[in-house]
Design a protein around this motif. Sequence first.
Motif, mmCIF file in Angstrom:
data_model
loop_
_atom_site.group_PDB
_atom_site.id
_atom_site.type_symbol
_atom_site.label_atom_id
_atom_site.label_comp_id
_atom_site.label_asym_id
_atom_site.label_seq_id
_atom_site.Cartn_x
_atom_site.Cartn_y
_atom_site.Cartn_z
ATOM 1 N N PRO A 65 0.822 -1.071 -0.051
ATOM 2 C CA PRO A 65 -0.011 -0.239 0.034
ATOM 3 C C PRO A 65 0.761 1.312 0.020
ATOM 4 O O PRO A 65 1.661 1.182 0.684
ATOM 5 C CB PRO A 65 -0.784 -0.257 1.309
ATOM 6 N N ALA A 66 0.609 2.231 -0.893
ATOM 7 C CA ALA A 66 1.307 3.388 -0.892
ATOM 8 C C ALA A 66 1.799 3.998 0.433
ATOM 9 O O ALA A 66 2.757 4.492 0.595
ATOM 10 C CB ALA A 66 0.497 4.440 -1.821
ATOM 11 N N LYS A 67 0.680 4.035 1.302
ATOM 12 C CA LYS A 67 1.036 4.560 2.557
ATOM 13 C C LYS A 67 2.238 3.799 3.442
ATOM 14 O O LYS A 67 2.688 4.324 4.362
ATOM 15 C CB LYS A 67 -0.252 4.463 3.549
ATOM 16 N N ARG A 68 2.538 2.756 3.028
ATOM 17 C CA ARG A 68 3.534 1.945 3.776
ATOM 18 C C ARG A 68 4.817 1.617 3.050
ATOM 19 O O ARG A 68 5.607 0.878 3.435
ATOM 20 C CB ARG A 68 2.793 0.279 4.012
ATOM 21 N N ARG A 69 5.005 2.315 2.002
ATOM 22 C CA ARG A 69 6.155 2.129 1.069
ATOM 23 C C ARG A 69 7.578 2.943 1.587
ATOM 24 O O ARG A 69 8.630 2.689 1.184
ATOM 25 C CB ARG A 69 5.829 2.611 -0.306
ATOM 26 N N LYS A 70 7.052 4.000 2.624
ATOM 27 C CA LYS A 70 8.269 4.670 3.330
ATOM 28 C C LYS A 70 9.092 3.766 3.996
ATOM 29 O O LYS A 70 8.463 2.732 4.514
ATOM 30 C CB LYS A 70 7.868 5.847 4.001
ATOM 31 N N ILE A 71 10.387 4.049 4.134
ATOM 32 C CA ILE A 71 11.185 3.181 5.088
ATOM 33 C C ILE A 71 11.913 4.162 6.162
ATOM 34 O O ILE A 71 12.882 3.423 6.881
ATOM 35 C CB ILE A 71 12.573 2.755 4.133
ATOM 36 N N ASP A 72 11.576 5.158 6.317
ATOM 37 C CA ASP A 72 12.020 5.938 7.515
ATOM 38 C C ASP A 72 11.084 5.692 8.799
ATOM 39 O O ASP A 72 9.940 5.401 8.551
ATOM 40 C CB ASP A 72 12.062 7.377 7.155
ATOM 41 N N ARG A 73 11.683 5.824 9.856
ATOM 42 C CA ARG A 73 11.060 5.420 11.221
ATOM 43 C C ARG A 73 11.808 6.146 12.120
ATOM 44 O O ARG A 73 12.771 6.100 12.553
ATOM 45 C CB ARG A 73 10.906 4.170 11.259
ATOM 46 N N ILE A 74 10.966 7.047 13.015
ATOM 47 C CA ILE A 74 11.676 7.657 14.053
ATOM 48 C C ILE A 74 11.676 6.690 15.393
ATOM 49 O O ILE A 74 10.622 6.698 16.183
ATOM 50 C CB ILE A 74 10.674 9.068 14.467
ATOM 51 N N ALA A 75 12.347 5.726 15.260
ATOM 52 C CA ALA A 75 12.412 4.794 16.133
ATOM 53 C C ALA A 75 13.103 4.970 17.732
ATOM 54 O O ALA A 75 12.717 4.136 18.402
ATOM 55 C CB ALA A 75 13.045 3.387 15.805
ATOM 56 N N LEU A 76 13.904 5.794 17.529
ATOM 57 C CA LEU A 76 14.624 6.109 18.714
ATOM 58 C C LEU A 76 14.060 7.725 19.020
ATOM 59 O O LEU A 76 14.126 8.690 18.411
ATOM 60 C CB LEU A 76 16.020 6.357 18.655
ATOM 61 N N PHE A 77 13.359 8.105 20.219
ATOM 62 C CA PHE A 77 12.932 9.118 20.665
ATOM 63 C C PHE A 77 12.814 9.285 22.238
ATOM 64 O O PHE A 77 12.871 8.290 22.977
ATOM 65 C CB PHE A 77 11.448 9.439 20.246
ATOM 66 N N LYS A 78 12.709 10.752 22.621
ATOM 67 C CA LYS A 78 12.622 10.828 24.173
ATOM 68 C C LYS A 78 11.329 11.147 24.315
ATOM 69 O O LYS A 78 10.538 12.186 23.672
ATOM 70 C CB LYS A 78 13.531 11.943 24.531
ATOM 71 N N SER A 79 10.521 10.444 25.342
ATOM 72 C CA SER A 79 9.287 10.631 25.758
ATOM 73 C C SER A 79 8.916 11.950 26.282
ATOM 74 O O SER A 79 9.905 12.487 26.980
ATOM 75 C CB SER A 79 8.818 9.580 26.461
ATOM 76 N N LYS A 80 7.796 12.577 26.060
ATOM 77 C CA LYS A 80 7.433 13.622 26.890
ATOM 78 C C LYS A 80 5.818 13.741 26.917
ATOM 79 O O LYS A 80 5.227 13.256 26.073
ATOM 80 C CB LYS A 80 8.183 15.048 26.248
ATOM 81 N N PRO A 81 5.420 14.697 27.881
ATOM 82 C CA PRO A 81 3.748 14.713 27.885
ATOM 83 C C PRO A 81 3.252 15.123 26.562
ATOM 84 O O PRO A 81 3.960 16.461 25.868
ATOM 85 C CB PRO A 81 3.663 15.906 28.871
ATOM 86 N N GLU A 82 2.188 14.499 26.060
ATOM 87 C CA GLU A 82 1.449 15.013 25.039
ATOM 88 C C GLU A 82 1.892 14.510 23.844
ATOM 89 O O GLU A 82 1.504 14.926 22.670
ATOM 90 C CB GLU A 82 0.809 16.385 25.049
ATOM 91 N N LEU A 83 3.228 13.679 23.802
ATOM 92 C CA LEU A 83 3.853 13.589 22.496
ATOM 93 C C LEU A 83 2.918 12.258 21.892
ATOM 94 O O LEU A 83 2.754 11.324 22.915
ATOM 95 C CB LEU A 83 5.265 12.946 22.747
ATOM 96 N N THR A 84 2.762 12.226 20.593
ATOM 97 C CA THR A 84 1.938 11.451 20.190
ATOM 98 C C THR A 84 2.728 10.678 18.843
ATOM 99 O O THR A 84 3.075 11.302 17.992
ATOM 100 C CB THR A 84 0.620 11.853 19.618
ATOM 101 N N LEU A 85 2.879 9.278 18.791
ATOM 102 C CA LEU A 85 3.406 8.616 17.576
ATOM 103 C C LEU A 85 2.067 8.484 16.674
ATOM 104 O O LEU A 85 1.238 7.956 17.021
ATOM 105 C CB LEU A 85 4.060 7.214 18.310
ATOM 106 N N ARG A 86 2.438 8.675 15.559
ATOM 107 C CA ARG A 86 1.335 8.473 14.364
ATOM 108 C C ARG A 86 1.615 7.417 13.772
ATOM 109 O O ARG A 86 2.803 6.653 13.847
ATOM 110 C CB ARG A 86 1.182 9.829 13.526
ATOM 111 N N ASP A 87 0.508 6.590 12.883
ATOM 112 C CA ASP A 87 0.648 5.478 12.370
ATOM 113 C C ASP A 87 1.515 5.481 11.007
ATOM 114 O O ASP A 87 1.644 4.305 10.064
ATOM 115 C CB ASP A 87 -0.630 4.938 11.975
#
Length: 289
Positions: free
Chosen positions: A194-216
């Motif tokens: 599916p076109a939405k799943r063709r990217k290969i970039d992922r922000i897989a390492l991140f520092k958590s903080k209030p109200e931060l949201t990972l999108r699909d």
Amino acid sequence: MRHDNLDTFLKTADTTLAKGPVALIFVEDDVEIGSTVRHHLDCGFKTLLVLMPEAFGLPDDVADKVERINFDVVRGDDCFDAVNRVSAAAPGLWLYYCYNAEYLFYPFCETRTVGELLTFHTEERRDAMLCYVVDLYAGNLEAHPNAVSLEDAHLDKSGYYALARNDPDNHNYPKERQLDFFGGLRWRYEEHIPAKRRKIDRIALFKSKPELTLRDDHTFSDEEYNTYACPWHHNLTAAIVSFRTAKALKSNPGSTFDIETFKWHNSTRFEWHSRQLLDLGLMEPGQWF
């Protein structure tokens, strides 16, 4: 320790998630669970959360080193919801997420821990790290019909590219320091992806903080988290070498019979060493030497 579900685990978050970095490993099937967990233990994560169906087993040598959480993916965004819930319960910690049969590599990972990596990245005033998901696949699909083999792993040595990431809220002008990256099996077999799943970039390492949201789409609600570098110089990037796409292409009835082999003229054997990924330009050391 074993937990009945994510709700039960999060009740212990004050003690279990006291120190980072923390890795979340989502188990989708019973392929290479043990090797995935061992690899990330070797990276130096302080805590590993393994979210997996109750029916699957963990090898004895790692079972007592991780927090096992009974978890079944019912909806497509269940994993993203779980990351967000853990992030909300552990503000200020570095988090990482991946799936089974995926393996994190970063510059000089053979001699340096992920904690050292993230300490340097934090000193550069960065709260997230871009990772490229580099597709792995077995060279011989007759011997390995699920396309997974650690000993016979191959990857594409070229065929990667980036496009501007346009901002629909700003007249579709390109977003600053953001790109969409493509390549590997998702590019070569895009008719099955599916076109939405063709990217290969992922922000897989991140520092958590209030109200931060990972999108699909593997990006975050804070746009600075989605940038590949800071404004003043290049930053570290990492790679996640992954059998996930190859597994899906060979398990899906709509694509499996179209693929006799994943190998082509730009295939090369994966050496399981960060130097190869650096030489191929699939991650960068930035200012870290």
